[in-house]
Design an enzyme around this catalytic site. Structure first.
Site, short mmCIF file in Angstrom:
data_model
loop_
_atom_site.label_atom_id
_atom_site.label_comp_id
_atom_site.label_asym_id
_atom_site.label_seq_id
_atom_site.Cartn_x
_atom_site.Cartn_y
_atom_site.Cartn_z
N CYS A 276 0.94 -1.56 -0.05
CA CYS A 276 -0.14 -0.06 0.42
C CYS A 276 0.66 1.49 0.65
CB CYS A 276 -0.96 -0.22 1.30
SG CYS A 276 -1.56 -1.50 1.64
N CYS B 246 -2.32 -2.41 -3.29
CA CYS B 246 -3.74 -2.65 -2.61
C CYS B 246 -4.67 -2.27 -3.50
CB CYS B 246 -3.10 -1.99 -1.31
SG CYS B 246 -4.37 -1.26 -0.87
N CYS C 41 -5.51 1.90 -2.48
CA CYS C 41 -5.08 2.71 -2.37
C CYS C 41 -4.32 2.50 -3.62
CB CYS C 41 -3.89 3.02 -1.20
SG CYS C 41 -3.01 1.30 -1.59
#
Length: 195
Positions: free
Chosen positions: A48, A79, A82
């Site tokens: 992330c 991810c 994000c």
């Protein structure tokens, strides 16, 4: 002397050290640190941006990377929430990560919300995508995994039915028996006798 060399190698191997500033950036979802580093979570296999709004991981499960390419080379997936590579993880790969997590953690209390949090997506999107890819819902998949393990226990051990229900993550024995009969056509005791 050897220890200091090994420690230096370990830091280089992890592509960056966890500092208090980086940890605070992760905890606080601090967007000002985006593109300065990325963090990956060993237990989920996902990486992330520091600003990601996903659940804060355990510090000991976090690896720091200087860029997204390093995280990808270390076999971490971007991810869904994000989008650290600005690319979407293909749905089939995302669902594969979720099923792998369920396979390893079926004993835990797993809800759609918990899985969505771990997988960095919304419960609605997870449910819809999972069903589209596998043909069943995440809850049905969890039940399937638990019942398959229960069948092995019934055939291979003399454990009590109540103990088996606990061992497969279903501490409510009457519910376990009802679900087992609904899915297999037999009670656990009948299944054991037949096999």
């Amino acid at each position: 002397m050897t220890d200091s060399v090994n420690i230096g190698f370990q830091e280089n191997h992890d592509y960056g050290m966890m500092t208090d500033k980086k940890w605070q950036a992760i905890i606080n979802n601090d967007a000002s640190y985006n593109n300065q580093f990325f963090y990956a979570v060993k237990t989920t296999g996902i990486f992330c941006k520091p600003s990601c709004k996903s659940r804060v991981p355990k510090k000991e499960n976090v690896r720091i990377f200087q860029n997204a390419e390093q995280a990808l080379q270390a076999n971490f997936r971007p991810c869904k929430r994000c989008k650290p590579t600005n690319e979407k993880l293909p749905d089939s790969e995302w669902v594969a990560l979720i099923t792998e997590y369920i396979d390893k953690n079926f004993i835990e209390k797993l809800t759609l919300e918990t899985l969505a949090d771990i997988a960095h997506g919304s419960p609605y999107h997870l449910h819809r995508t999972f069903k589209k890819i596998t043909g069943i819902t995440p809850v049905e998949y969890i039940q399937q995994v638990r019942l398959n393990v229960a069948k092995k226990y019934l055939i291979q051990t003399n454990k009590a039915i109540a103990d088996i229900s606990i061992c497969v993550g279903m501490p409510n024995t009457p519910y376990f028996i009802t679900l087992f009969r609904k899915k297999t056509g037999h009670t656990p005791a009948q299944y054991r006798e037949l096999h």
